[in-house]
Design an enzyme around this catalytic site. Structure first.
Site, short mmCIF file in Angstrom:
data_model
loop_
_atom_site.label_atom_id
_atom_site.label_comp_id
_atom_site.label_asym_id
_atom_site.label_seq_id
_atom_site.Cartn_x
_atom_site.Cartn_y
_atom_site.Cartn_z
N ARG A 56 20.36 2.79 -30.51
CA ARG A 56 21.76 2.39 -30.72
C ARG A 56 22.36 3.06 -31.95
NH1 ARG A 56 22.02 -4.13 -29.25
NH2 ARG A 56 21.05 -3.94 -27.19
N ASP A 109 27.80 -3.90 -35.74
CA ASP A 109 28.19 -4.04 -34.34
C ASP A 109 29.71 -4.15 -34.23
OD1 ASP A 109 25.58 -3.88 -33.58
OD2 ASP A 109 25.45 -5.88 -32.71
N ASP A 130 24.32 -9.76 -37.82
CA ASP A 130 24.50 -8.35 -38.15
C ASP A 130 24.86 -8.26 -39.63
OD1 ASP A 130 24.32 -7.69 -35.38
OD2 ASP A 130 26.44 -8.21 -35.15
N ASP A 154 19.47 -8.48 -36.33
CA ASP A 154 20.20 -8.02 -35.16
C ASP A 154 20.70 -6.60 -35.45
OD1 ASP A 154 21.37 -7.95 -32.69
OD2 ASP A 154 22.87 -9.48 -33.08
#
Length: 432
Positions: free
Chosen positions: A305, A253, A210, A249
């Site tokens: 997301r 996150d 990330d 990714d």
């Protein structure tokens, strides 16, 4: 131990990068702290980052080596790190640019890997054997360069309007009291994705990095950050085993029981899975944690997301969502998953004709969503009613009662006013 207001003990090693003296008339972003009531990160003592750092622990860094020295292995020592210009994490200790071939070892090769683990011959078993071991060894070599740990009591801030951290994965792991501001985080590119045969039915490629990962982190303020895949968009990667060879990714996150986080005035762009809050339906230890505020952020050309939430109490207000005409892979914006409690207020969504208002919300085992004041292409919409009406055949109805009401926040503007303000002011280089 949190050292927010304590002086640092004498005798600690002083790391000299570029002199970090600021002009008396210049705003010192490194000393600024999160305002009271500005979201969940203002709770339980607030977030001050490295504001208490002494002058010996204020650095201006211009390359990876200087940044690594200043981060000090993720130590808890209060520190302010100012990033000047562009820093590329994929460089050696002498500053030489590294590419994927420089990391590959033990005979790893993409063509060899594909030949060994072709599902038509390998089957559905998890990859194992020499090529998978070579992939792991190669990935470890890249991780040594690009994974940068950020410790407690740290402020990481960009200088001016062009501070960029390229190719890095900033990781705030089990750390407390961290501020990241005014930085462009670009292209956390994984050279060595792993094939997962049993993911998503057909299998899928899984990547490691990330741009910014909060894992067990508490009291974190992310402000005026721009995060994207700029330079290596996944859409231009090849297809292997009938699946896109993903290299990225998440953009940000928030997992592993992270808690008390505010993300403000930031821009997330040109990416597939932007922000995951809570990483598993069975991770019941996340209950009571994952309290996150997202306000005045822009999500542009993000397929999904934005965020997807499990367990957390997430206040989502005054954000701007833009789906471009060419974004054919758009899936949803708000993901309502196990025991999530999203309180969404006055968010604006702008989409082309192929995206319906009912597409904005997706639920996986979710039960509730509070959504008010939403605009869809300039028109008021009731996201909850639309979701329940159009998805009742495949998803259970959501209720409006999420069990809490936010109290830590600034003025909640109308969605239209916030849409204009965010378009002008969100992202790195726009902090005034």
């Amino acid at each position: 131990m949190r050292l927010r207001h304590a002086a640092v003990a004498a005798g600690l090693l002083t790391l000299l990068c570029v002199p970090a003296q600021a002009d008396d008339n210049t705003r010192d972003l490194g000393r600024e702290t999160l305002a009271p009531h500005d979201g969940w990160a203002a709770a339980e003592g607030g977030t001050t980052g490295g504001a208490a750092a002494d002058d010996a622990h204020v650095y201006t860094v211009t390359d990876r080596a200087g940044l690594v020295r200043a981060l000090d292995g993720g130590s808890d020592t209060p520190k302010i790190i100012r990033v000047a210009g562009t820093i590329d994490a994929n460089t050696d200790d002498d500053g030489r640019r590294l590419d994927c071939a420089d990391y590959a070892t033990d005979g790893y090769g993409v063509k060899k890997y594909l030949a060994v683990y072709d599902p038509r011959t390998w089957g559905a078993a998890k990859p194992s054997g020499p090529q998978e071991e070579a992939r792991k060894a190669s990935a470890a070599r890249q991780a040594e360069r690009v994974v940068l740990p950020v410790g407690s009591n740290t402020t990481l801030v960009g200088l001016g309007d062009d501070a960029v951290l390229k190719g890095a994965s900033l990781q705030v792991k089990n750390a407390d009291n961290v501020i990241v501001r005014n930085l462009e985080l670009r292209d956390a590119y994984d050279c060595f994705p792993v094939w997962q045969p049993n993911t998503g039915g057909l299998g899928d490629w899984k990547t490691a990095y990330d741009n910014l990962w909060l894992n067990g982190a508490t009291h974190v303020w992310v402000d005026h950050v721009t995060a994207s895949d700029k330079g290596h968009p996944d859409e231009k990667e090849p297809t292997y085993f009938a699946r896109n060879y993903l290299r990225h990714d998440g953009l940000l996150d928030i997992t592993g029981g992270s808690d008390l986080v505010t993300v403000s005035w930031s821009r997330f762009a040109d990416h597939d899975k932007a922000m995951l809050i809570g990483n598993g339906d069975s991770v019941t230890g996340d209950r009571g944690k994952l309290r996150v505020t997202l306000h005045h952020n822009e999500f542009r050309s993000v397929a999904q997301r934005a965020p997807r939430v499990r367990f957390g109490q997430v206040h989502l207000y005054n954000n701007r969502y833009v789906v471009e005409e060419g974004d054919a892979d758009y899936r949803y914006s708000l993901g309502v998953s196990t025991e999530s409690a999203i309180y969404a207020q006055n968010n604006a969504f702008t989409t082309p004709g192929h995206v319906e208002a009912a597409d904005l919300v997706k639920s996986w085992n979710g039960s509730a969503l509070h959504a008010e004041g939403s605009l869809f292409n300039g028109y008021p919409v009731d996201l909850l009613t639309l979701h329940n009406a159009y998805n009742s055949g495949s998803e259970r109805d959501l209720t409006a009662d999420v069990g809490w009401t936010p109290v830590l926040h600034g003025t909640v503007d109308s969605a239209a006013a916030a849409d204009r303000a965010v378009a002008r002011g969100a992202g790195a280089g726009r902090l005034r």
